[in-house]
Design an enzyme around this catalytic site. Structure first.
Site, PDB file in Angstrom:
ATOM      1  N   SER A 147       0.835  -1.196   0.000  1.00 23.25           N
ATOM      2  CA  SER A 147       0.000   0.000   0.000  1.00 23.25           C
ATOM      3  C   SER A 147       0.880   1.261   0.000  1.00 23.25           C
ATOM      4  O   SER A 147       1.675   1.427  -0.904  1.00 23.25           O
ATOM      5  CB  SER A 147      -0.954  -0.052   1.192  1.00 23.25           C
ATOM      6  OG  SER A 147      -1.955   0.931   1.066  1.00 23.25           O
ATOM      7  N   ASP A 223     -10.113  -5.289  -3.418  1.00 22.86           N
ATOM      8  CA  ASP A 223      -9.478  -4.258  -2.585  1.00 22.86           C
ATOM      9  C   ASP A 223     -10.357  -3.009  -2.593  1.00 22.86           C
ATOM     10  O   ASP A 223     -10.681  -2.477  -3.666  1.00 22.86           O
ATOM     11  CB  ASP A 223      -8.106  -3.962  -3.201  1.00 22.86           C
ATOM     12  CG  ASP A 223      -7.266  -2.991  -2.405  1.00 22.86           C
ATOM     13  OD1 ASP A 223      -7.844  -2.067  -1.787  1.00 22.86           O
ATOM     14  OD2 ASP A 223      -6.041  -3.153  -2.422  1.00 22.86           O
ATOM     15  N   HIS A 256      -7.476  -5.756   0.665  1.00 23.83           N
ATOM     16  CA  HIS A 256      -6.285  -4.924   0.914  1.00 23.83           C
ATOM     17  C   HIS A 256      -5.533  -5.361   2.173  1.00 23.83           C
ATOM     18  O   HIS A 256      -4.518  -4.771   2.510  1.00 23.83           O
ATOM     19  CB  HIS A 256      -6.747  -3.460   1.057  1.00 23.83           C
ATOM     20  CG  HIS A 256      -5.655  -2.438   0.895  1.00 23.83           C
ATOM     21  ND1 HIS A 256      -5.113  -2.108  -0.326  1.00 23.83           N
ATOM     22  CD2 HIS A 256      -4.978  -1.673   1.807  1.00 23.83           C
ATOM     23  CE1 HIS A 256      -4.173  -1.174  -0.164  1.00 23.83           C
ATOM     24  NE2 HIS A 256      -4.070  -0.904   1.128  1.00 23.83           N
TER      25      HIS A 256
END
Lengths: 277, 277
Positions: A147, A223, A256
């Site tokens: 991320s 995600d 995610h």
């Protein structure tokens, strides 16, 4: 001065938890080094790991399951924190600004610029600190992240040609100068001049001709931040335009979270290991 | 009523996060079920996992790395919470009492007895709830746990002959009626009559002739609670006296944390899997 806070045995290797007074960040910083069992005999190659928003150096060592593969392959893991911390360090109520959200940039705006210098911390101060510890770490190094940390791994690798053999990322923020998230954050840390943002944007760096290195990206299709905040397809496009060796994979149904990272971290470590031999 | 709160894909299988209103515990309870990819085709054997002090059902699914092995082997994981929770549930400032510290007993003392009935919850209510969900879970089941949950796994298996094919534990509290920790807690939950404590003590149950089943225990020698609170050697002694099939292993240098659990969880799953075929 670097303090060894704790040693924890795992997979026959050892996690080393360190703290030190950072000149660059103007506060006490924490980081973790995992030495696999092979490090008792020889220097081992290194994978740097940059974590995402809200993380410390603890999340990856506790949640990803990477040490199992690092021990099998004989790789060290270097896991920094994601931002400066402490009472004297500015913060913000939003989870995407302030402590836990350094974004791996050198902030230029008040009140952030005194402490939020994670780019220099990762590329200069922490490598020097590690060298001083005289651990059995080879110069053969690669970098990865998740991320915000995937963004960090990409920009650090692209801005420092020759330093890393390979870079990989899970659900990275690929093009922050174009996403709502990225624009908000860069404005706060870096100011209005968007020209100054580009050295911290993987897509811009590739478009501007950054030296090629092997790239592996995994992106879950479930995600919550995909695609609008991550802009993965923009990374695909700029890599394709330059014919770069990038393997950017969509993974159906994955979100995610660290459950996604855990699922593919073994493949990433093996992929880096092949490039570190 | 059981609510499916979240589905998270991991290792090509799916974590299912559930909540339900528990009659036994008088509050909303959470639990997690991991279904490996093989469950899309066939019923799969089940490993129950009981966690330790301060844990919810989240710790194991996030920290142990077990899903990787469960997916390889085709085993489901059932992960309950460690206690009742909520505003109306009694609590205590000590981490070893109250919420997060159910100890897998049925409390008989005020104010605990209305909610702290984790023994009945694990052995009766939750199995019935699972049956109602009609998941592809086989009757071939085993049980494992860590610390307080290792104690829980041992007493649940020993008290329910034939129900589980095998039991394993990481750093279990082996003989709570004799340790400082155990005595403190049992006095609060179960009262002064020490005869009532024995059905919740693995060493007492084995001494009193509990039916044999395969037992695997791993205990780190750098564990801060070893040996004084865990009394591992007492378990060795009672198993030896009855010539039971128990493999109780000391693991040099490992502590009490999830890094220790992660290191050996793969061996435990494989060991259970052989006994679940």
């Amino acid at each position: 001065m670097v303090r060894l806070v704790e040693r924890i045995k795992e997979f026959d290797g050892v996690l080393h938890l360190y703290q030190h007074d950072s000149e660059v960040c103007g506060c006490t910083m924490s980081f973790t080094v995992y030495l696999p069992p092979q490090a008792a005999q020889n220097e081992v190659p290194v994978l740097w790991w940059l974590s995402g928003l809200t993380c410390t150096d603890e999340n990856f060592r506790v949640k990803a399951g990477a040490q199992r593969y690092a021990a099998e392959l004989g790789m060290a893991l270097v896991i920094p924190d994601t931002s400066p911390r402490g009472m004297q360090v500015p913060d913000d109520a939003a989870y995407y600004l302030g402590q836990g959200a350094g974004f791996y940039v050198n902030a230029t705006q008040s009140p952030w610029s005194h402490h939020f210098r994670m780019y220099d911390y990762i590329t200069q101060e922490l490598p020097a600190i590690l060298a001083g510890l005289q651990l059995p770490l080879s110069d053969r190094q690669s970098i990865a992240g998740h991320s915000m940390g995937g963004h960090g791994a990409l920009i650090v690798a692209l801005n420092n040609p020759g330093r890393f053999r390979s870079v990989s990322a899970f659900a990275p923020i690929c093009h922050p100068t174009r996403s709502t998230w990225g624009k908000q954050i860069f404005q706060v840390y870096l100011g209005e001049d968007q020209a100054a943002w580009q050295r911290y944007d993987a897509c811009c760096l590739i478009q501007q001709g950054a030296a090629a290195l092997p790239v592996l990206v995994d992106q879950g299709t479930a995600d919550e931040f995909y695609p609008q905040e991550l802009l993965t397809e923009e990374l695909v496009a700029v890599c394709r335009a330059r014919d770069l060796p990038a393997d950017i994979r969509l993974q159906p149904g994955y979100d995610h979270s660290f459950h996604f990272v855990a699922t593919f971290i073994g493949e990433h470590l093996r992929w880096h290991h092949q490039r570190l031999r």
